[in-house]
Write a protein that holds these residues in place. Structure first.
Motif, PDB file in Angstrom:
ATOM      1  N   ASP A  43       0.827  -1.204   0.000  1.00 55.43           N
ATOM      2  CA  ASP A  43       0.000   0.000   0.000  1.00 55.43           C
ATOM      3  C   ASP A  43       0.867   1.262   0.000  1.00 55.43           C
ATOM      4  O   ASP A  43       0.592   2.221  -0.734  1.00 55.43           O
ATOM      5  CB  ASP A  43      -0.911  -0.007   1.228  1.00 55.43           C
ATOM      6  N   ALA A  44       1.933   1.260   0.818  1.00 59.70           N
ATOM      7  CA  ALA A  44       2.828   2.423   0.880  1.00 59.70           C
ATOM      8  C   ALA A  44       3.545   2.638  -0.449  1.00 59.70           C
ATOM      9  O   ALA A  44       3.707   3.780  -0.902  1.00 59.70           O
ATOM     10  CB  ALA A  44       3.833   2.237   2.009  1.00 59.70           C
ATOM     11  N   MET A  45       3.952   1.550  -1.088  1.00 58.74           N
ATOM     12  CA  MET A  45       4.631   1.668  -2.388  1.00 58.74           C
ATOM     13  C   MET A  45       3.667   2.185  -3.455  1.00 58.74           C
ATOM     14  O   MET A  45       4.038   3.005  -4.301  1.00 58.74           O
ATOM     15  CB  MET A  45       5.203   0.314  -2.801  1.00 58.74           C
ATOM     16  N   ALA A  46       2.428   1.709  -3.409  1.00 58.33           N
ATOM     17  CA  ALA A  46       1.436   2.115  -4.418  1.00 58.33           C
ATOM     18  C   ALA A  46       1.061   3.586  -4.285  1.00 58.33           C
ATOM     19  O   ALA A  46       0.603   4.214  -5.262  1.00 58.33           O
ATOM     20  CB  ALA A  46       0.186   1.245  -4.292  1.00 58.33           C
ATOM     21  N   ARG A  47       1.242   4.167  -3.093  1.00 54.96           N
ATOM     22  CA  ARG A  47       0.899   5.567  -2.862  1.00 54.96           C
ATOM     23  C   ARG A  47       1.980   6.535  -3.362  1.00 54.96           C
ATOM     24  O   ARG A  47       1.753   7.745  -3.427  1.00 54.96           O
ATOM     25  CB  ARG A  47       0.662   5.812  -1.372  1.00 54.96           C
ATOM     26  N   VAL A  48       3.159   6.003  -3.686  1.00 52.29           N
ATOM     27  CA  VAL A  48       4.230   6.863  -4.202  1.00 52.29           C
ATOM     28  C   VAL A  48       3.812   7.427  -5.554  1.00 52.29           C
ATOM     29  O   VAL A  48       3.281   6.716  -6.412  1.00 52.29           O
ATOM     30  CB  VAL A  48       5.546   6.066  -4.321  1.00 52.29           C
ATOM     31  N   GLU A  49       4.058   8.717  -5.758  1.00 50.73           N
ATOM     32  CA  GLU A  49       3.641   9.393  -6.996  1.00 50.73           C
ATOM     33  C   GLU A  49       4.282   8.737  -8.216  1.00 50.73           C
ATOM     34  O   GLU A  49       5.492   8.509  -8.254  1.00 50.73           O
ATOM     35  CB  GLU A  49       4.026  10.877  -6.933  1.00 50.73           C
ATOM     36  N   GLY A  50       3.466   8.416  -9.188  1.00 52.27           N
ATOM     37  CA  GLY A  50       3.951   7.809 -10.421  1.00 52.27           C
ATOM     38  C   GLY A  50       3.798   6.305 -10.463  1.00 52.27           C
ATOM     39  O   GLY A  50       3.995   5.683 -11.503  1.00 52.27           O
ATOM     40  N   VAL A  51       3.437   5.697  -9.320  1.00 54.78           N
ATOM     41  CA  VAL A  51       3.267   4.247  -9.256  1.00 54.78           C
ATOM     42  C   VAL A  51       1.795   3.906  -9.501  1.00 54.78           C
ATOM     43  O   VAL A  51       0.899   4.422  -8.826  1.00 54.78           O
ATOM     44  CB  VAL A  51       3.704   3.694  -7.878  1.00 54.78           C
ATOM     45  N   ALA A  52       1.565   3.015 -10.475  1.00 50.88           N
ATOM     46  CA  ALA A  52       0.202   2.587 -10.783  1.00 50.88           C
ATOM     47  C   ALA A  52      -0.213   1.395  -9.930  1.00 50.88           C
ATOM     48  O   ALA A  52      -1.324   1.339  -9.409  1.00 50.88           O
ATOM     49  CB  ALA A  52       0.078   2.244 -12.268  1.00 50.88           C
ATOM     50  N   ILE A  61      13.495   8.687 -10.703  1.00 49.81           N
ATOM     51  CA  ILE A  61      12.906   9.486  -9.617  1.00 49.81           C
ATOM     52  C   ILE A  61      11.985   8.623  -8.765  1.00 49.81           C
ATOM     53  O   ILE A  61      12.002   8.685  -7.535  1.00 49.81           O
ATOM     54  CB  ILE A  61      12.123  10.684 -10.202  1.00 49.81           C
ATOM     55  N   ILE A  62      11.170   7.801  -9.434  1.00 47.67           N
ATOM     56  CA  ILE A  62      10.240   6.924  -8.718  1.00 47.67           C
ATOM     57  C   ILE A  62      11.004   5.890  -7.890  1.00 47.67           C
ATOM     58  O   ILE A  62      10.641   5.604  -6.742  1.00 47.67           O
ATOM     59  CB  ILE A  62       9.281   6.230  -9.708  1.00 47.67           C
ATOM     60  N   LYS A  63      12.075   5.361  -8.462  1.00 46.36           N
ATOM     61  CA  LYS A  63      12.882   4.364  -7.741  1.00 46.36           C
ATOM     62  C   LYS A  63      13.474   4.964  -6.470  1.00 46.36           C
ATOM     63  O   LYS A  63      13.439   4.341  -5.400  1.00 46.36           O
ATOM     64  CB  LYS A  63      14.000   3.831  -8.638  1.00 46.36           C
ATOM     65  N   THR A  64      14.000   6.174  -6.579  1.00 42.81           N
ATOM     66  CA  THR A  64      14.557   6.841  -5.403  1.00 42.81           C
ATOM     67  C   THR A  64      13.500   7.063  -4.336  1.00 42.81           C
ATOM     68  O   THR A  64      13.728   6.832  -3.142  1.00 42.81           O
ATOM     69  CB  THR A  64      15.185   8.185  -5.796  1.00 42.81           C
ATOM     70  N   ALA A  65      12.317   7.483  -4.757  1.00 44.44           N
ATOM     71  CA  ALA A  65      11.221   7.726  -3.814  1.00 44.44           C
ATOM     72  C   ALA A  65      10.778   6.434  -3.132  1.00 44.44           C
ATOM     73  O   ALA A  65      10.511   6.405  -1.919  1.00 44.44           O
ATOM     74  CB  ALA A  65      10.042   8.376  -4.540  1.00 44.44           C
ATOM     75  N   LEU A  66      10.704   5.348  -3.911  1.00 48.28           N
ATOM     76  CA  LEU A  66      10.293   4.054  -3.352  1.00 48.28           C
ATOM     77  C   LEU A  66      11.313   3.547  -2.334  1.00 48.28           C
ATOM     78  O   LEU A  66      10.954   3.095  -1.240  1.00 48.28           O
ATOM     79  CB  LEU A  66      10.127   3.025  -4.479  1.00 48.28           C
ATOM     80  N   LYS A  67      12.589   3.615  -2.693  1.00 48.69           N
ATOM     81  CA  LYS A  67      13.630   3.125  -1.787  1.00 48.69           C
ATOM     82  C   LYS A  67      13.690   3.957  -0.508  1.00 48.69           C
ATOM     83  O   LYS A  67      13.936   3.424   0.579  1.00 48.69           O
ATOM     84  CB  LYS A  67      14.989   3.123  -2.501  1.00 48.69           C
TER      85      LYS A  67
END
Length: 296
Positions: A223-232, A263-269
């Motif tokens: 759920d937390a990963m899916a809430r990151v901007e750009g993640v479908a 950018i999405i990878k950095t935000a997820l990590k």
């Protein structure tokens, strides 16, 4: 460089303390076994075997600390930290065997009572008490920063209690001739040893079976990963413990724009590290309009 040198000094000091603790506990075990044979006290021998298991735990902790510092290589790409978990499993299985043996011997003594020399029991257990307290002092400060050493420290505390119990049993034998207290204490020590093993064994096996951390909900992670901007969406998620301190994750992540993948990878990590203490993560990105993603 200074921090690394300081850390090395702390590790060296810790290894030296563990070395002293192992040495005095091995000597104590030998003294208790001899005292138990001479006095005829099964409780003293039971305490000796329990103490030996604690000395073995300290030895395992010492060896595991040494091995775990080895850097990753081509054969052990995650490193050698799991050596501590394997060592713990060996120690716990030994505790189970030890506990069952003590129960067998204790029940046998009910049918074949044996005379016990109370003074020998009290003197040897008194010496054991002093050494157990000294060992606990040696490992106390280290136990604040290491779960492995903390377990060994708790073993030492249980040794202190067992020694107090043996002194009490020896005193009752001297005062009232209550030889049955020796057998009763043996069964209590055996029960406590089995309880310790039963408490720690499931968690150890869980790590070796690459189970998910018990304090992390995989649903919350997704759920937390899916809430990151750009993640479908997120799927094919695998979460496991590398060792008692480090968690790892791998997952397929469906994103809207492949051009923003870095950018999405950095935000997820960052989210995984800060919220769930997952410092090792492998992420495979898929584009939202990909047919494979749609069918997943």
């Amino acid at each position: 460089m200074g921090d690394n040198h300081h850390h090395h000094d702390i590790d060296t000091m810790g290894d030296r303390r563990l070395g002293w603790a192992i040495a005095i506990n091995m000597v104590l075990t030998l003294a208790q076994v001899i005292g138990g044979i001479v006095s005829g006290s099964l409780a003293l021998i039971a305490d000796a075997l329990h103490n030996f298991s604690d000395a073995a735990a300290l030895l395992i902790a010492w060896a595991a600390r040494k091995i775990s510092r080895k850097p990753p290589d081509y054969f052990r790409t995650f490193g050698y930290k799991r050596a501590e978990v394997i060592a713990a499993l060996i120690n716990l299985v030994t505790l189970v065997i030890l506990g069952l043996y003590l129960i067998y011997e204790g029940l046998w003594r009910i049918y074949e009572p044996q005379a016990i020399e109370g003074w020998t029991v009290v003197i040897v257990a008194g010496i054991a008490l002093v050494i157990d307290v000294a060992t606990a002092i040696l490992t106390y400060s280290m136990s604040k920063h290491s779960m492995n050493i903390r377990a060994a420290f708790l073993h030492n505390v249980s040794d202190v209690l067992a020694s107090v119990g043996v002194i009490g049993a020896g005193s009752l034998i001297l005062l009232y001739g209550w030889y049955w207290t020796d057998t009763a204490l043996t069964l209590l020590i055996a029960g406590y040893v089995l309880y310790q093993a039963a408490t720690m064994l499931p968690g150890t096996i869980h790590i070796l079976m690459e189970g998910a951390p018990e304090d992390i909900s995989i649903e919350e992670v997704i759920d937390a990963m899916a809430r990151v901007e750009g993640v479908a969406s997120v799927h094919h998620v695998h979460l496991w413990q590398l060792d008692e301190h480090k968690n790892a994750l791998e997952a397929h992540v469906v994103i809207d724009d492949f051009g923003r993948s870095d950018i999405i990878k950095t935000a997820l990590k960052t989210e995984l590290a800060q919220r769930f203490s997952i410092l090792h993560s492998t992420l495979e990105f898929e584009v939202d309009h990909c047919p494979e993603s749609a069918n997943s």
